[in-house]
Scaffold this motif. Structure first.
Motif, PDB file in Angstrom:
ATOM      1  N   ILE A  57       0.773  -1.156   0.032  1.00 35.66           N
ATOM      2  CA  ILE A  57      -0.005  -0.042   0.121  1.00 35.66           C
ATOM      3  C   ILE A  57       0.746   1.421  -0.098  1.00 35.66           C
ATOM      4  O   ILE A  57       0.716   2.170  -0.958  1.00 35.66           O
ATOM      5  N   MET A  58       1.909   1.202   0.766  1.00 43.75           N
ATOM      6  CA  MET A  58       2.783   2.295   0.950  1.00 43.75           C
ATOM      7  C   MET A  58       3.634   2.691  -0.335  1.00 43.75           C
ATOM      8  O   MET A  58       3.902   3.892  -0.654  1.00 43.75           O
ATOM      9  N   MET A  59       3.771   1.520  -1.159  1.00 42.06           N
ATOM     10  CA  MET A  59       4.572   1.653  -2.354  1.00 42.06           C
ATOM     11  C   MET A  59       3.516   2.627  -3.641  1.00 42.06           C
ATOM     12  O   MET A  59       4.111   3.267  -4.085  1.00 42.06           O
ATOM     13  N   PHE A  60       2.427   2.330  -3.367  1.00 41.68           N
ATOM     14  CA  PHE A  60       1.512   3.147  -4.340  1.00 41.68           C
ATOM     15  C   PHE A  60       1.012   4.357  -3.839  1.00 41.68           C
ATOM     16  O   PHE A  60       0.808   5.409  -4.565  1.00 41.68           O
ATOM     17  N   TYR A  61       1.117   4.439  -2.219  1.00 42.29           N
ATOM     18  CA  TYR A  61       0.247   5.759  -1.736  1.00 42.29           C
ATOM     19  C   TYR A  61       1.475   6.713  -1.502  1.00 42.29           C
ATOM     20  O   TYR A  61       1.325   7.939  -1.989  1.00 42.29           O
ATOM     21  N   LEU A  62       2.804   6.412  -1.412  1.00 45.44           N
ATOM     22  CA  LEU A  62       3.500   7.459  -1.378  1.00 45.44           C
ATOM     23  C   LEU A  62       3.814   8.106  -2.688  1.00 45.44           C
ATOM     24  O   LEU A  62       4.237   7.604  -3.551  1.00 45.44           O
ATOM     25  N   PRO A  63       4.148   9.412  -2.658  1.00 42.57           N
ATOM     26  CA  PRO A  63       4.373  10.194  -3.885  1.00 42.57           C
ATOM     27  C   PRO A  63       5.728   9.666  -4.408  1.00 42.57           C
ATOM     28  O   PRO A  63       6.586   9.518  -3.774  1.00 42.57           O
ATOM     29  N   ARG A  64       5.865   9.603  -5.754  1.00 43.49           N
ATOM     30  CA  ARG A  64       7.395   9.304  -6.436  1.00 43.49           C
ATOM     31  C   ARG A  64       7.836  10.463  -6.625  1.00 43.49           C
ATOM     32  O   ARG A  64       7.265  11.530  -7.041  1.00 43.49           O
ATOM     33  N   SER A  65       9.104  10.611  -6.145  1.00 46.43           N
ATOM     34  CA  SER A  65       9.829  11.743  -5.923  1.00 46.43           C
ATOM     35  C   SER A  65      10.406  12.104  -7.558  1.00 46.43           C
ATOM     36  O   SER A  65      10.792  13.179  -7.671  1.00 46.43           O
ATOM     37  N   ASN A  66      10.700  11.069  -8.308  1.00 46.35           N
ATOM     38  CA  ASN A  66      11.262  11.387  -9.583  1.00 46.35           C
ATOM     39  C   ASN A  66      10.323  11.277 -10.799  1.00 46.35           C
ATOM     40  O   ASN A  66       9.548  10.183 -10.792  1.00 46.35           O
TER      41      ASN A  66
END
Ligand SMILES: [Zn+2]
Length: 66
Positions: A57-66
């Motif tokens: 869930i965190m992999m999809f929830y966290l905004p991607r920085s790049n």
């Protein structure tokens, strides 16, 4: 040689597994029930999947920085 005999951790006296305290030295006996070990394994599995799901869930929830 009974499977129900559990050695005391302190004096190594074989005690009945039903004993809560050693019959020789009186120290508390470790509780070793096969049933509780099974429950622990089940709990560990649930815990493992909860962590895996959380990571996913965190992999999809966290905004991607790049
Ligand atoms: Zn003992």
């Amino acid at each position: 040689m009974s499977p129900d005999n559990v050695p005391c951790l302190y004096c190594q006296t074989p005690n009945d597994s039903q004993n809560t305290h050693c019959q020789n030295c009186g120290m508390a006996m470790p509780k070793k029930h096969p049933e509780s070990a099974k429950v622990k394994q089940k709990l560990f599995k649930y815990f493992f999947w909860a962590i895996a799901l959380f990571c996913l869930i965190m992999m999809f929830y966290l905004p991607r920085s790049n």
